[in-house]
Motif scaffolding. Structure first.
Motif, PDB file in Angstrom:
ATOM      1  N   GLN A   1      39.111  50.542  37.094  1.00 29.18           N
ATOM      2  CA  GLN A   1      40.194  49.940  36.316  1.00 29.18           C
ATOM      3  C   GLN A   1      40.433  48.498  36.772  1.00 29.18           C
ATOM      4  N   GLU A   2      40.269  48.246  38.046  1.00 32.59           N
ATOM      5  CA  GLU A   2      40.435  46.885  38.558  1.00 32.59           C
ATOM      6  C   GLU A   2      39.414  45.949  37.930  1.00 32.59           C
ATOM      7  N   CYS A   3      38.146  46.417  37.790  1.00 31.49           N
ATOM      8  CA  CYS A   3      37.112  45.595  37.144  1.00 31.49           C
ATOM      9  C   CYS A   3      37.475  45.315  35.685  1.00 31.49           C
ATOM     10  N   VAL A   4      38.006  46.328  35.009  1.00 26.72           N
ATOM     11  CA  VAL A   4      38.433  46.140  33.618  1.00 26.72           C
ATOM     12  C   VAL A   4      39.559  45.116  33.557  1.00 26.72           C
ATOM     13  N   PHE A   5      40.494  45.195  34.503  1.00 27.52           N
ATOM     14  CA  PHE A   5      41.599  44.239  34.541  1.00 27.52           C
ATOM     15  C   PHE A   5      41.082  42.809  34.711  1.00 27.52           C
ATOM     16  N   GLU A   6      40.114  42.637  35.614  1.00 27.24           N
ATOM     17  CA  GLU A   6      39.557  41.301  35.824  1.00 27.24           C
ATOM     18  C   GLU A   6      38.908  40.764  34.558  1.00 27.24           C
ATOM     19  N   ASN A   7      38.197  41.610  33.817  1.00 26.02           N
ATOM     20  CA  ASN A   7      37.589  41.180  32.544  1.00 26.02           C
ATOM     21  C   ASN A   7      38.652  40.892  31.496  1.00 26.02           C
ATOM     22  N   THR A   8      39.753  41.666  31.518  1.00 25.63           N
ATOM     23  CA  THR A   8      40.844  41.433  30.561  1.00 25.63           C
ATOM     24  C   THR A   8      41.477  40.067  30.804  1.00 25.63           C
ATOM     25  N   ILE A   9      41.674  39.697  32.072  1.00 19.39           N
ATOM     26  CA  ILE A   9      42.214  38.382  32.402  1.00 19.39           C
ATOM     27  C   ILE A   9      41.246  37.297  31.957  1.00 19.39           C
TER      28      ILE A   9
END
Length: 822
Positions: free
Chosen positions: A201-209
């Motif tokens: 989920q952290e990786c997804v968050f980084e891509n979302t940013i």
């Protein structure tokens, strides 16, 4: 204002693999096969044993030189092989089992701890743990400075979470029954699953940013990452994990939980600021700052610098925005700042979930040891087969009953025959149509005249044969009478009329038979002429052209005939479509049964076979529901057709049409009956004439043989008479001119002149009755061949003309008509 992610350069955790010691699987398993199956079976699976041995050796020798993808593939293949082994080889201390195999594994987090078990459960749990560890290492190795790298890292962490979830659900509990390590326990597997999901989920968050998504979306994703980390922290704080992991692990996960909780507050506050909800914004910012401050205070020495920098950066952004918000609220908005306890939890949205490892680790398609099927598996499969057969049989009966119900209902409503009749395509009942076809194939009434002509021709031929035979006998008798008159008492041989009495009697009877047969032929001809108007209907080709047609009403009150017919046709087409669907469903059932091979699943399933059967049998639920829907739809449609057919019958006066059809059917049935009666009589007559012709031909041959024999005797007797009448002026040459030459050369007359008798009975003919036999005649009892005749040439045979009462079988008593039925 928005700021870049404070976690963009955060470090993540990967898990080291468990270590093991060497174990020999080849020899114990081979010995078990030889003992329980045969040496031949052991030789057949030799390659599988070698492959399993090589896989285990690879697991033992893993090193940094092996690529992560190679290690992942070896672990997956070895786990599937273990699943196959588990279903065929009972590994335990039991003396009847494979009891010389012991698996030993070290704890991944405390390497000095190790566990050993004489079963396959610890081995499978350890392999699953190492599979999750390798996936975590692959995720950690991805370049998270790019969008694609972060996507790949997220996918690897999801796969790692799937492996740990699979370990928790399938193998951890079984491995924990015996001596095991904490790392493969249910609690540890669950914690690692949450940790891997948090990092994904952290990786997804980084891509979302990086994509520039709205603050509200970023807040939800960040909050879910924080929740996953918090769940991991909660698992680490209770036994047996609380004292098992290094403090740096606990610190790392706690800081990450605080970081993403504060990140969610920060992102959500940006959205609140845009909505001018300054009061709540201030509270959310303060909450985030407090969370980070508490986390830093509890962080031990050695905490990774990257995490502390990310926390400090986020804390600075929170303080900056808090100062701004408080100033704006004091100067402009003057809103009340709500307490933290009055606020609802921040919304969260998960974009990750554990990978489903069922397909990845499915061993049902593995061919290893496929020839070894234990008895318990075969018996269990038999039970499932019975369950499937019961489903198939029940559904097939429903389909057949549905089709039969439709057929019976349509027949009762005279459909679709009524529709066809309206379109000029009337049809006969199938049985009656077959009878008509048989009549037409045999020539029909129009062909009877030709058969009557055959009777006349055969009767004429028989009459000519009788006349010819009579002429032969009369000629011989006339010559015998002339010599008897000429020589008087010196002509001592028997008279012809005495010798031919039997032949003459039989010829007379044949003549009487022919006369009576001619009478019967006349009756047949009259019957054909009399009943030809009745039978003429059978000459219609096709016969349907003779049937009455269903016409439209002469006067229409509402002119809705076309609508009535159209609606009924449409319903019949729908019924036909439902029938075709049932045929397709029946084929699907058979195909599903043919392909339903659950033996591989049964062999690799570790739970109750009953549970597997209940799960597998559900695959038939959809088609069973389709069959039920089809039958229900047909039931409704038949009710609709019944109503439409009632209206159709009223509109087109179907009752009168049906009455006309019944009358026509009876006419055709009567015509067929009469045709068959006449046809049978004609066939009997033809058979009679053919049989009689053979008999007359035989008599004619006997008469011819008799005449020839009497001619030879006549020459011999003339020689004898000449010697006795040497003083008379009667020369042999003069007499011989009056004797017909039916024999060989003239010198035959002198060939036997030395024989003294005046009369010698000729020998019987050779070869089954080729010549005439003088009396006495054979017994007049009927032969063994049936009523009236035996076999020609056998004792008791007097020709095919006598019945059991000694009467000709073809004599015709009054009012019976002989072989012709009236």
């Amino acid at each position: 204002m928005a700021a870049p992610s404070s976690s963009a350069t955060n470090i993540m955790l990967a898990i080291h693999e468990k270590k093991t010691v060497s174990v020999d699987l080849y020899r114990p398993l081979r010995n078990y096969i030889v003992f329980n199956y045969s040496e031949r079976e052991a030789q057949n699976v030799e390659d599988d044993l070698e492959t399993l041995k090589e896989m285990r050796n690879n697991i033992e020798r893993f090193s940094a030189a092996d690529s992560l993808s190679t290690r992942r593939d070896v672990l997956q293949n070895y786990f599937k092989a273990l699943t196959t082994v588990e279903s065929r080889f009972p590994i335990s201390p039991d003396k009847d089992h494979v009891n010389s195999v012991t698996f030993t594994w070290h704890d991944a987090f405390k390497n000095r701890n190790k566990a050993s078990q004489q079963n396959i459960h610890l081995e499978k749990a350890a392999v699953l743990f190492n599979l999750g560890a390798v996936h975590s290492q692959i995720g950690l190795a991805c370049d998270r400075s790019t969008v694609e790298g972060r996507r790949q890292a997220s996918h690897s962490f999801i796969a790692a979470a799937g492996a740990f979830a699979y370990l928790k659900d399938t193998a951890a509990a079984k491995a924990s029954i015996g001596n095991s390590t904490v790392d493969v326990s249910v609690e540890c597997a669950g914690m690692l699953e949450r940790l891997m999901l948090a990092q994904a989920q952290e990786c997804v968050f980084e891509n979302t940013i990086a994509k520039g998504s709205t603050p509200g979306v970023c807040a939800k994703i960040s909050r879910q990452a924080g929740l996953y980390y918090e769940e991991a922290v909660a698992a680490l704080n209770i036994a047996p994990l609380s004292q098992h992991f290094d403090k740096t692990w606990m610190s790392h996960i706690q800081l990450k939980a605080a970081l993403f909780s504060a990140e969610a507050c920060y992102r959500y506050s940006l959205e609140l600021h845009d909505k001018e909800e300054i009061g709540e914004e201030i509270t959310r910012l303060k909450t985030g700052i407090t969370s980070l401050s508490d986390a830093k205070k509890s962080a031990p020495r050695g905490t990774p610098q990257q995490i502390l920098e990310a926390i400090n950066k986020l804390e600075s952004n929170l303080n900056t925005n808090l100062d701004r918000a408080m100033k704006e609220n004091d100067r402009v908005y003057l809103l009340r700042v709500p307490p933290v306890t009055s606020l609802s939890p921040l919304p969260a949205f998960s974009l990750v979930k554990p990978m489903n490892m069922n397909d990845v680790l499915d061993a049902t398609k593995e061919k290893m040891f496929s020839s070894l099927v234990p008895d318990n598996s075969a018996k269990a499969l038999s039970k499932y087969t019975e369950m499937v057969d019961d489903v198939i049989r029940t559904q097939a009966e429903k389909l057949q009953q549905g089709s039969e119900l439709a057929r019976v209902n349509l027949k009762e409503m005279n459909l679709p025959d009524s529709i066809l009749a309206l379109e000029g395509h009337s049809v006969l009942p199938p049985a009656l149509w077959e009878d008509v076809e048989a009549v037409q194939v045999s020539g029909g009434p129009a062909g009877l005249q030709g058969e009557l002509q055959q009777l006349q021709d055969l009767r004429r031929v028989n009459h000519e044969l009788l006349v010819q035979t009579e002429e032969l006998l009369q000629k011989e008798a006339s010559e015998d009478g002339q010599f008897r008159t000429q020589f008087g008492t010196r002509w001592t041989r028997p008279q012809s009329t005495t010798l031919t009495k039997n032949l003459q009697d039989r010829l007379n009877r044949f003549a009487a038979n022919l006369k009576q047969a001619a009478d019967s032929d006349g009756k047949i001809e009259r019957s054909v002429k009399e009943h030809m108007p009745l039978m003429a209907i059978l000459d219609n080709r096709p016969i349907e052209s003779a049937l009455p047609t269903l016409g439209r009403p002469i006067m229409s009150l509402d002119a809705n005939e076309d609508a009535v017919v159209g609606g009924l046709k449409q319903s019949l087409r729908q019924l036909e479509t439902l029938g075709a669907q049932r045929a397709g469903l029946e084929d699907m059932l058979k195909d599903m049964k043919r392909k339903d091979d659950i033996l591989p699943k049964l062999m690799t399933f570790t739970g109750s076979s009953e549970d597997l059967f209940r799960k597998e049998i559900t695959k038939y639920d959809n088609i069973c529901q389709e069959i039920t829907k089809n039958l229900q739809a047909q039931e409704q449609l038949l009710l609709q057709i019944q109503a439409q057919n009632s209206q159709f019958a009223r509109t087109f006066n179907i009752e009168d049409y049906k009455a006309s059809c019944e009358k026509c059917y009876k006419h055709i049935e009567a015509a067929i009956a009469k045709y068959r009666e006449i046809k049978e009589n004609i066939n009997e007559g033809l058979k009679f004439y053919v049989t009689l012709q053979e008999a007359i031909t035989n008599i004619k041959q006997q008469a011819s043989d008799f005449s020839m024999t009497r001619s030879i005797q006549c020459r011999e007797m003339i020689e004898d008479v000449q010697k006795q009448m040497s003083g008379l002026n009667v020369t042999y040459s003069h007499l011989s001119q009056r004797i017909p030459s039916q024999t060989g050369p003239a010198n035959m007359a002198t060939a036997t002149s030395h024989q003294p008798p005046y009369y010698r009975q000729p020998p019987p003919p050779q070869g089954g009755g080729g010549g005439y036999v003088y009396p006495p005649q054979h017994s007049q009892q009927p032969g063994p061949g049936g009523p009236g005749y035996g076999q020609a040439g056998q004792p008791g045979w007097n020709g095919p003309y006598y019945n059991a009462q000694g009467q000709p079988p073809y004599s015709y008593p009054p009012n019976q008509g002989g072989y012709y039925k009236q």
